[in-house]
Design an enzyme around this catalytic site. Structure first.
Site, mmCIF file in Angstrom:
data_model
loop_
_atom_site.group_PDB
_atom_site.id
_atom_site.type_symbol
_atom_site.label_atom_id
_atom_site.label_comp_id
_atom_site.label_asym_id
_atom_site.label_seq_id
_atom_site.Cartn_x
_atom_site.Cartn_y
_atom_site.Cartn_z
ATOM 1 N N ASN A 237 -4.754 6.096 -7.212
ATOM 2 C CA ASN A 237 -5.320 7.454 -7.146
ATOM 3 C C ASN A 237 -4.327 8.522 -7.611
ATOM 4 O OD1 ASN A 237 -3.688 7.179 -4.888
ATOM 5 N ND2 ASN A 237 -4.963 8.487 -3.597
ATOM 6 N N HIS B 9 -10.968 0.425 0.607
ATOM 7 C CA HIS B 9 -10.767 1.532 1.543
ATOM 8 C C HIS B 9 -12.110 1.660 2.267
ATOM 9 C CE1 HIS B 9 -9.719 5.891 2.489
ATOM 10 N NE2 HIS B 9 -11.026 5.890 2.634
ATOM 11 N N ASP C 29 0.908 2.632 3.784
ATOM 12 C CA ASP C 29 0.051 3.695 3.251
ATOM 13 C C ASP C 29 0.886 4.971 3.045
ATOM 14 O OD1 ASP C 29 -2.098 5.080 2.284
ATOM 15 O OD2 ASP C 29 -3.241 5.099 4.163
ATOM 16 N N HIS D 156 3.051 14.278 0.722
ATOM 17 C CA HIS D 156 2.445 15.564 0.355
ATOM 18 C C HIS D 156 3.497 16.654 0.543
ATOM 19 C CE1 HIS D 156 -1.638 14.077 -0.001
ATOM 20 N NE2 HIS D 156 -1.539 13.485 1.179
ATOM 21 N N HIS E 42 0.833 -1.215 0.000
ATOM 22 C CA HIS E 42 0.000 0.000 0.000
ATOM 23 C C HIS E 42 0.863 1.259 0.000
ATOM 24 C CE1 HIS E 42 -4.106 1.749 1.397
ATOM 25 N NE2 HIS E 42 -3.382 2.696 0.821
ATOM 26 N N HIS F 131 1.544 5.180 -2.164
ATOM 27 C CA HIS F 131 1.102 6.179 -3.144
ATOM 28 C C HIS F 131 2.347 6.823 -3.725
ATOM 29 C CE1 HIS F 131 -3.127 5.904 -1.824
ATOM 30 N NE2 HIS F 131 -2.616 5.708 -0.622
ATOM 31 N N LEU F 132 2.627 6.505 -4.990
ATOM 32 C CA LEU F 132 3.858 7.011 -5.616
ATOM 33 C C LEU F 132 3.624 8.325 -6.368
ATOM 34 C CD1 LEU F 132 5.512 3.678 -6.826
ATOM 35 C CD2 LEU F 132 6.033 5.012 -4.767
ATOM 36 N N ARG F 133 2.362 8.743 -6.487
ATOM 37 C CA ARG F 133 1.977 10.063 -7.022
ATOM 38 C C ARG F 133 2.221 10.289 -8.497
ATOM 39 N NH1 ARG F 133 -1.384 10.456 -3.022
ATOM 40 N NH2 ARG F 133 -0.569 11.231 -1.037
ATOM 41 N N ASN G 224 -6.174 9.287 6.618
ATOM 42 C CA ASN G 224 -7.469 8.644 6.496
ATOM 43 C C ASN G 224 -7.271 7.158 6.194
ATOM 44 O OD1 ASN G 224 -10.145 8.071 6.191
ATOM 45 N ND2 ASN G 224 -10.396 9.135 4.244
HETATM 46 ZN ZN LIG Z 1 -7.129 4.377 1.764
#
Ligand SMILES: [Zn+2]
Length: 436
Positions: free
Chosen positions: A102, A186, A315, A319, A68, A70-72, A288
């Site tokens: 996402n 999620h 996760d 940012h 999990h 997020h590599l953006r 979240n």
């Molecule tokens: Zn999530």
């Protein structure tokens, strides 16, 4: 191709039941041989091009697998790129990361999936894209899962958002199971969390913030388990992302007792921090699902120790500073985590709560790899990928956010003491990280 010998270390490979002194020979991206100290046969005749790493006093383990992150990329390269995110992963001992869809645009196509895996992205470790379950992750129409899978996706999810509608979630579970993909949910009933920015309770009240009730998570998990039950198909696999409440864990526990294929992951911040950490609107404590109450945190620890939790996942959600330095309600959700997961897990799960080292490593490698069906990962048997982490299990060190390889520094663990320092991370036979 390169060849590497790791000599003098202590190999812990939970999936293979190995826990002892071993030398390892890596060749052409695979594990070629494992032998007692000084007993490697192939490596001796392999010539001077073989690089030797001295792992005396160090632990050798299968490279860690984070399901999990997020590599953006594509779209938000100012927060993170695939190159910087995977560099952070390598520094943290990870050799494989599953990238959430996402991005901008959302990864709901074979084209984006292939783009993310292209050599031009400069990844230090293997990236396994996870495809969006529904078009644009809008929860209305499911994607072509067979096409996503053949492009390289290892699961589907709308992470960031839940798949809210019963019929769409049912269709997702059913269609994904037909092509052998897991569905990662999620779990958040967003009808209960509009405008909320932390856990619902006394602290949110005191801070004047709208709270997210725990039922928003547990209710969604219970709904999903009911759908899995109704489908009566053993191929259906529901995986609950970033579990944060005692009630959601209880539901997973019950589903497992009923023989359903329901798994879950927990992030280090959810087994270490509580809502108190929000303090005076600390936006690096905003994520979240949110940090919850002590009773929830304790339930995470208990479920990790007793085996209900299948994986530790970070996760990792980078940012930019300007995005986090705003009013709490307006700050985006998420914290980075790739460089702190191992150090925190060893410091707390192993040292403090006495979980055997092999079990901690299994939660960070063998189990997550098995969960997503990543063949040849999460173990170091002959023929498997040469994905290795070599670390000093005894060293304590202080994590400094300013030293991160990530493009972002939004971590609540700046200045925390970690245990276990990564010396080398080897991805498919290449040294992806070396501690200088
Ligand atoms: Zn999530």
């Amino acid at each position: 191709m390169t060849a590497l010998v790791i000599r003098g270390g202590h190999l812990i490979d939970p999936a293979a039941g190995v826990d002892g002194p071993k030398d390892i020979f890596l060749k052409d991206g695979r594990v070629a041989e494992i032998a007692a100290p000084g007993k490697l046969k192939q490596a001796n005749g392999a010539g001077p091009e073989v690089q030797v790493l001295d792992a005396t006093g160090l632990t050798i383990a299968p490279g860690l697998v984070d399901i999990h992150v997020h590599l953006r990329e594509p779209g938000q390269g100012y927060k993170e790129t695939i190159a910087t995110g995977t560099a952070a992963a390598a520094a943290g001992g990870f050799t494989a990361v599953a990238a959430m869809p996402n991005t901008k645009p959302v990864n709901d196509s074979p084209e984006i999936t292939r783009w993310m895996q292209a050599p031009e992205r400069g990844a230090s470790v293997r990236v396994f894209p996870i495809g969006a379950a529904t078009r644009g992750s809008k929860g209305e129409a499911i994607n072509d899962f067979a096409a996503l899978k053949s492009a390289g996706c290892v699961a589907v999810t709308d992470d960031g958002y839940p798949i809210l509608k019963d019929n769409i979630m049912r269709e997702t579970l059913s269609a994904a199971s037909r092509v052998g993909l897991s569905v990662i949910q999620h779990a958040e009933d967003t009808r209960l969390t509009q405008g909320a920015s932390m856990n619902a309770g006394a602290i949110a009240f005191k801070l004047g913030l709208r709270g997210m009730p725990r039922e928003a998570e547990s209710g969604m998990v219970e709904r999903d388990i009911r759908l899995v039950t109704e489908l009566r198909d053993p191929r259906v696999h529901l995986h609950v992302a970033h579990t944060s409440t005692a009630a959601a864990l209880a539901a997973v526990r019950q589903a497992r007792r009923s023989g359903l294929r329901v798994t879950c992951e927990v992030a280090p911040h959810h087994f270490l921090l509580t809502e108190e950490y929000v303090g005076q609107y600390n936006t690096n404590a905003k994520m979240n699902p949110p940090l919850r109450a002590a009773v929830d945190r304790d339930a995470m620890i208990e479920a990790i120790l007793d085996g209900v939790v299948d994986a530790i996942a970070t996760d990792h959600a980078p940012h930019a500073i300007h995005e986090k330095e705003v009013e709490f309600e307006h700050a985006p959700n998420g914290i980075t985590g790739l460089e702190t997961a191992l150090g925190l897990s060893l410091r707390w799960l192993h040292k403090e709560w006495k979980m055997p080292l092999g079990r901690v490593l299994s939660l960070l490698s063998a189990q997550p790899a098995a969960l997503l069906g990543l063949k040849g990962r999460g173990t170091l048997t002959v023929g498997s990928f040469a994905d290795v982490v070599v670390f000093d299990p005894k060293t304590e060190w202080i994590f400094r956010a300013r030293d991160t390889r990530s493009k972002s520094r939004n971590t609540p663990f700046d200045g925390w003491t970690m245990q276990g320092k990564v010396k080398w991370t080897i991805s498919e036979g290449r040294i992806a990280f070396e501690d200088a």
